[in-house]
Design an enzyme around this catalytic site. Structure first.
Site, PDB file in Angstrom:
ATOM      1  N   THR A 124       0.824  -1.222   0.000  1.00 20.66           N
ATOM      2  CA  THR A 124       0.000   0.000   0.000  1.00 20.66           C
ATOM      3  C   THR A 124       0.860   1.276   0.000  1.00 20.66           C
ATOM      4  O   THR A 124       1.902   1.323   0.648  1.00 20.66           O
ATOM      5  CB  THR A 124      -0.915  -0.008   1.248  1.00 20.66           C
ATOM      6  OG1 THR A 124      -1.650  -1.227   1.252  1.00 20.66           O
ATOM      7  CG2 THR A 124      -1.859   1.171   1.266  1.00 20.66           C
ATOM      8  N   PHE A 154       0.723   2.487   6.072  1.00 30.07           N
ATOM      9  CA  PHE A 154      -0.031   1.571   6.958  1.00 30.07           C
ATOM     10  C   PHE A 154       0.643   0.196   7.034  1.00 30.07           C
ATOM     11  O   PHE A 154      -0.039  -0.838   6.974  1.00 30.07           O
ATOM     12  CB  PHE A 154      -1.467   1.347   6.449  1.00 30.07           C
ATOM     13  CG  PHE A 154      -2.295   2.578   6.204  1.00 30.07           C
ATOM     14  CD1 PHE A 154      -2.176   3.702   7.008  1.00 30.07           C
ATOM     15  CD2 PHE A 154      -3.232   2.611   5.180  1.00 30.07           C
ATOM     16  CE1 PHE A 154      -2.970   4.826   6.795  1.00 30.07           C
ATOM     17  CE2 PHE A 154      -4.034   3.718   4.955  1.00 30.07           C
ATOM     18  CZ  PHE A 154      -3.897   4.835   5.757  1.00 30.07           C
ATOM     19  N   GLN A 335     -24.592  -5.344  21.892  1.00 30.49           N
ATOM     20  CA  GLN A 335     -26.006  -5.072  22.174  1.00 30.49           C
ATOM     21  C   GLN A 335     -26.499  -5.911  23.355  1.00 30.49           C
ATOM     22  O   GLN A 335     -27.226  -5.424  24.214  1.00 30.49           O
ATOM     23  CB  GLN A 335     -26.837  -5.379  20.910  1.00 30.49           C
ATOM     24  CG  GLN A 335     -28.246  -4.837  20.939  1.00 30.49           C
ATOM     25  CD  GLN A 335     -28.272  -3.305  20.919  1.00 30.49           C
ATOM     26  OE1 GLN A 335     -27.289  -2.654  20.622  1.00 30.49           O
ATOM     27  NE2 GLN A 335     -29.406  -2.760  21.299  1.00 30.49           N
ATOM     28  N   ILE A 336     -26.069  -7.177  23.386  1.00 28.22           N
ATOM     29  CA  ILE A 336     -26.487  -8.068  24.481  1.00 28.22           C
ATOM     30  C   ILE A 336     -25.916  -7.570  25.816  1.00 28.22           C
ATOM     31  O   ILE A 336     -26.563  -7.674  26.854  1.00 28.22           O
ATOM     32  CB  ILE A 336     -26.058  -9.527  24.165  1.00 28.22           C
ATOM     33  CG1 ILE A 336     -26.949 -10.072  23.044  1.00 28.22           C
ATOM     34  CG2 ILE A 336     -26.112 -10.420  25.410  1.00 28.22           C
ATOM     35  CD1 ILE A 336     -26.518 -11.412  22.466  1.00 28.22           C
ATOM     36  N   GLY A 338     -25.618  -4.527  26.526  1.00 32.79           N
ATOM     37  CA  GLY A 338     -26.267  -3.250  26.851  1.00 32.79           C
ATOM     38  C   GLY A 338     -25.215  -2.178  27.108  1.00 32.79           C
ATOM     39  O   GLY A 338     -24.149  -2.179  26.467  1.00 32.79           O
ATOM     40  N   GLU A 362      -5.744  -6.440   3.644  1.00 27.30           N
ATOM     41  CA  GLU A 362      -5.593  -7.574   2.715  1.00 27.30           C
ATOM     42  C   GLU A 362      -6.765  -7.637   1.721  1.00 27.30           C
ATOM     43  O   GLU A 362      -7.223  -8.705   1.341  1.00 27.30           O
ATOM     44  CB  GLU A 362      -5.361  -8.892   3.471  1.00 27.30           C
ATOM     45  CG  GLU A 362      -4.075  -8.807   4.316  1.00 27.30           C
ATOM     46  CD  GLU A 362      -3.363 -10.113   4.589  1.00 27.30           C
ATOM     47  OE1 GLU A 362      -3.684 -11.132   3.954  1.00 27.30           O
ATOM     48  OE2 GLU A 362      -2.459 -10.098   5.457  1.00 27.30           O
ATOM     49  N   GLY A 363      -7.228  -6.461   1.315  1.00 27.87           N
ATOM     50  CA  GLY A 363      -8.321  -6.359   0.341  1.00 27.87           C
ATOM     51  C   GLY A 363      -9.633  -6.086   1.039  1.00 27.87           C
ATOM     52  O   GLY A 363     -10.118  -6.908   1.820  1.00 27.87           O
ATOM     53  N   THR A 364     -10.246  -4.924   0.737  1.00 29.48           N
ATOM     54  CA  THR A 364     -11.507  -4.557   1.378  1.00 29.48           C
ATOM     55  C   THR A 364     -12.623  -5.521   0.944  1.00 29.48           C
ATOM     56  O   THR A 364     -12.464  -6.280  -0.025  1.00 29.48           O
ATOM     57  CB  THR A 364     -11.938  -3.132   0.966  1.00 29.48           C
ATOM     58  OG1 THR A 364     -12.164  -3.134  -0.451  1.00 29.48           O
ATOM     59  CG2 THR A 364     -10.891  -2.092   1.320  1.00 29.48           C
TER      60      THR A 364
HETATM   61  C1  LIG Z   1      -4.348  -1.645  10.474  1.00 28.91           C
HETATM   62  C2  LIG Z   1      -3.934  -1.753   9.042  1.00 28.91           C
HETATM   63  C3  LIG Z   1      -2.836  -2.530   8.699  1.00 28.91           C
HETATM   64  C4  LIG Z   1      -2.416  -2.607   7.365  1.00 28.91           C
HETATM   65  N1  LIG Z   1      -1.289  -3.332   7.069  1.00 28.91           N
HETATM   66  C5  LIG Z   1      -0.796  -3.291   5.800  1.00 28.91           C
HETATM   67  C6  LIG Z   1       0.440  -3.932   5.479  1.00 28.91           C
HETATM   68  O1  LIG Z   1       1.069  -4.562   6.330  1.00 28.91           O
HETATM   69  N2  LIG Z   1       0.903  -3.842   4.212  1.00 28.91           N
HETATM   70  C7  LIG Z   1       0.236  -3.159   3.234  1.00 28.91           C
HETATM   71  O2  LIG Z   1       0.726  -3.124   2.107  1.00 28.91           O
HETATM   72  N3  LIG Z   1      -0.937  -2.545   3.510  1.00 28.91           N
HETATM   73  C8  LIG Z   1      -1.467  -2.595   4.758  1.00 28.91           C
HETATM   74  N4  LIG Z   1      -2.645  -1.961   5.051  1.00 28.91           N
HETATM   75  C9  LIG Z   1      -3.341  -1.243   4.010  1.00 28.91           C
HETATM   76  C10 LIG Z   1      -4.610  -1.916   3.537  1.00 28.91           C
HETATM   77  O3  LIG Z   1      -4.322  -3.111   2.840  1.00 28.91           O
HETATM   78  C11 LIG Z   1      -5.378  -0.901   2.693  1.00 28.91           C
HETATM   79  O4  LIG Z   1      -5.855   0.097   3.597  1.00 28.91           O
HETATM   80  C12 LIG Z   1      -6.538  -1.515   1.929  1.00 28.91           C
HETATM   81  O5  LIG Z   1      -6.064  -2.354   0.912  1.00 28.91           O
HETATM   82  C13 LIG Z   1      -7.453  -0.454   1.291  1.00 28.91           C
HETATM   83  O6  LIG Z   1      -6.711   0.510   0.609  1.00 28.91           O
HETATM   84  P1  LIG Z   1      -6.950   2.066   0.926  1.00 28.91           P
HETATM   85  O7  LIG Z   1      -6.905   2.249   2.385  1.00 28.91           O
HETATM   86  O8  LIG Z   1      -6.013   2.843   0.084  1.00 28.91           O
HETATM   87  O9  LIG Z   1      -8.426   2.338   0.471  1.00 28.91           O
HETATM   88  P2  LIG Z   1      -8.891   2.753  -1.013  1.00 28.91           P
HETATM   89  O10 LIG Z   1      -8.300   1.844  -2.008  1.00 28.91           O
HETATM   90  O11 LIG Z   1      -8.653   4.208  -1.178  1.00 28.91           O
HETATM   91  O12 LIG Z   1     -10.434   2.466  -0.924  1.00 28.91           O
HETATM   92  C14 LIG Z   1     -11.335   3.364  -0.255  1.00 28.91           C
HETATM   93  C15 LIG Z   1     -12.750   2.772  -0.375  1.00 28.91           C
HETATM   94  O13 LIG Z   1     -13.100   2.662  -1.760  1.00 28.91           O
HETATM   95  C16 LIG Z   1     -13.460   1.320  -2.055  1.00 28.91           C
HETATM   96  N5  LIG Z   1     -13.015   0.996  -3.409  1.00 28.91           N
HETATM   97  C17 LIG Z   1     -11.803   1.223  -3.968  1.00 28.91           C
HETATM   98  N6  LIG Z   1     -11.765   0.781  -5.222  1.00 28.91           N
HETATM   99  C18 LIG Z   1     -12.991   0.227  -5.476  1.00 28.91           C
HETATM  100  C19 LIG Z   1     -13.581  -0.404  -6.601  1.00 28.91           C
HETATM  101  N7  LIG Z   1     -12.910  -0.620  -7.744  1.00 28.91           N
HETATM  102  N8  LIG Z   1     -14.867  -0.817  -6.509  1.00 28.91           N
HETATM  103  C20 LIG Z   1     -15.562  -0.646  -5.349  1.00 28.91           C
HETATM  104  N9  LIG Z   1     -15.049  -0.050  -4.242  1.00 28.91           N
HETATM  105  C21 LIG Z   1     -13.788   0.376  -4.315  1.00 28.91           C
HETATM  106  C22 LIG Z   1     -12.730   0.467  -1.012  1.00 28.91           C
HETATM  107  O14 LIG Z   1     -13.344  -0.797  -0.839  1.00 28.91           O
HETATM  108  C23 LIG Z   1     -12.855   1.358   0.203  1.00 28.91           C
HETATM  109  O15 LIG Z   1     -14.133   1.195   0.764  1.00 28.91           O
HETATM  110  C24 LIG Z   1      -3.116  -1.909   6.374  1.00 28.91           C
HETATM  111  C25 LIG Z   1      -4.253  -1.151   6.713  1.00 28.91           C
HETATM  112  C26 LIG Z   1      -4.653  -1.066   8.023  1.00 28.91           C
HETATM  113  C27 LIG Z   1      -5.855  -0.231   8.355  1.00 28.91           C
END
Ligand SMILES: Cc1cc2nc3c(=O)[nH]c(=O)nc-3n(C[C@H](O)[C@H](O)[C@H](O)COP(=O)(O)OP(=O)(O)OC[C@H]3O[C@@H](n4cnc5c(N)ncnc54)[C@H](O)[C@@H]3O)c2cc1C
Length: 387
Positions: A124, A154, A335-336, A338, A362-364
């Site tokens: 990222t 991150f 919720q349970i 309270g 690891e992918g939203t």
């Molecule tokens: C605690 C934590 C630990 C992490 N550790 C690591 C790590 O070790 N190594 C690393 O490389 N990364 C790490 N990450 C990063 C994490 O993998 C990213 O935050 C995540 O992949 C989402 O990328 P972004 O935050 O840039 O969101 P964005 O890509 O900007 O997305 C923002 C929103 O838009 C949505 N969105 C984006 N594109 C699309 C699409 N084509 N269609 C529909 N919806 C879309 C997303 O689902 C999300 O809801 C970490 C994040 C956190 C919070």
């Protein structure tokens, strides 16, 4: 694969460790913002840093099915504990194990398996998360080696890590996944610096930070796999990792349900335990059904993975379902409880905040939906279609 008796002993020891050491340590860990070093040492002694690594490299040599069964147990305790060792067992070691040279394996894997060295995985960037194929951190050839320039954001374990798997753009003319290469960069490399630790909603004991590369020179041997293979390495590491994240969600779901059950049995309203009210029972039952479904999915996907069958879609199904489910389960559990569930005196408040990240890293969830639907469209409809 271990014989069932040895595996049974490991699960029993881990179960005791989780119940007697990790769960009681949760409040202090959250307060201190770090997992106590003594517990990290015990996790290392139990072999947890090398769950996913073969015995020849000092790991436990578990199949993925066995590993997820351990995660179901380990992740009953705060997900911060798993986070400390998760990268060593997942995206931080997978590339080395699958694509590394003998010299890279010898140098890194034993130390990752023992927990002596912590791994980080840098994909990222400030401008690119989900759209990982567009990342801009560059790797340019210079003086027989490479120079890395750019910022990763991150990055889990960055403050502690000794070795970083870095995905960078080695073909400056490219704009897509084809121009990406993976590199192994060691902590003490001049030009690598780690930013301040991020302040987060949850996972108090797990630390993330920016990793900045500025004129960071690494030797030719630092390349992991072949030039141009970086995206494939990252995606295959993430595919396996998603089954692990889903298993963590299952472990935490089971913990949350146990907390809800115990509270529903002791808290009384209108002259009886709240667990005897049917609307509370509905919340318990929905949580149990979802946890059962998620657990079954994770086991099935892990078995497919172990059998060498393609399971990218199944891994995404597991991550999508199990992480969304644990969000709902945490919400119902709170919720349970309270008003007590909202207070720091009870564990639910912390666990509720912790689970939120599972739907993001690891992918939203949306990215999992895209992967699943893309493959469905590719495979098409058929009466013989297997899931
Ligand atoms: C605690 C934590 C630990 C992490 N550790 C690591 C790590 O070790 N190594 C690393 O490389 N990364 C790490 N990450 C990063 C994490 O993998 C990213 O935050 C995540 O992949 C989402 O990328 P972004 O935050 O840039 O969101 P964005 O890509 O900007 O997305 C923002 C929103 O838009 C949505 N969105 C984006 N594109 C699309 C699409 N084509 N269609 C529909 N919806 C879309 C997303 O689902 C999300 O809801 C970490 C994040 C956190 C919070």
């Amino acid at each position: 694969m271990l014989d069932r008796e040895t595996f049974g002993q490991i699960t029993e020891t881990l179960g005791r460790f989780v119940a007697e050491q990790l769960i009681p340590a949760e409040p202090a860990m959250a307060e201190a913002g770090a997992v106590p070093p003594g517990l990290i040492a015990q996790m290392a002694e139990l072999g947890l840093f090398g769950m996913a690594l073969p015995e020849e490299w000092g790991g436990l040599g578990l199949t993925l099915e066995e590993e997820v069964e351990l995660l179901f147990i380990l992740c009953r305790a705060s997900l911060s504990f798993r986070s400390v060792l998760g990268i060593n067992n997942g995206v931080g070691s997978y590339g080395i194990l699958r694509y590394g040279s003998d010299a890279q394996k010898r140098r890194h894997l034993p130390r990752l398996a023992s927990g002596e060295r912590i791994a980080a995985f840098c994909l990222t960037e400030p401008d690119f998360g989900s759209d990982a194929a567009s990342i801009r951190t560059s790797a340019s050839r210079r003086d027989g080696g490479w120079v890395i320039e750019g910022t990763k954001r991150f990055i889990t374990n960055a403050p502690e890590a000794g070795v970083f798997t870095v995905i960078a753009r080695s073909d400056s003319g490219s704009r897509d996944h084809k121009g990406l290469t993976a590199f192994l960069v060691e902590r003490n490399t001049p030009g690598l610096s780690v930013g301040p630790t991020d302040r987060k909603l949850g996972l108090a004991g797990s630390h993330t930070a920016d990793v900045v590369f500025s004129d960071c020179r690494i030797p030719e041997e630092a390349i992991l796999g072949a030039e141009g293979e970086g995206f494939r390495i990252a995606m295959s590491a993430l595919e396996r990792g998603r089954i692990g994240i889903a298993a963590s969600a299952v472990g935490m779901s089971l913990r949350l349900i146990d907390e809800a059950l115990a509270y529903a049995g002791e808290r009384r309203s209108f002259g009886k335990p709240i667990g005897e009210h049917q609307l509370v029972q509905a919340m318990l039952a929905d949580s149990e059904a979802e946890a059962f479904a998620a657990r079954s999915m994770v086991l099935e996907a892990a078995r497919r993975y172990d059998a060498g069958e393609p399971c990218g879609k199944q891994a995404s199904c597991c991550k999508l379902f199990a992480t969304e489910a644990v969000g709902r389960i945490a919400d119902r559990t709170l919720q349970i409880f309270g008003g007590a569930g909202y207070m720091r005196d009870y564990p639910i408040e912390q666990l509720y905040r912790d689970v939120r990240v599972l739907r993001i890293y690891e992918g939203t969830s949306q990215i999992q939906q895209l992967i699943i639907a893309r493959q469905m469209m590719r495979d098409g409809a058929s009466p013989l279609r297997r899931q």
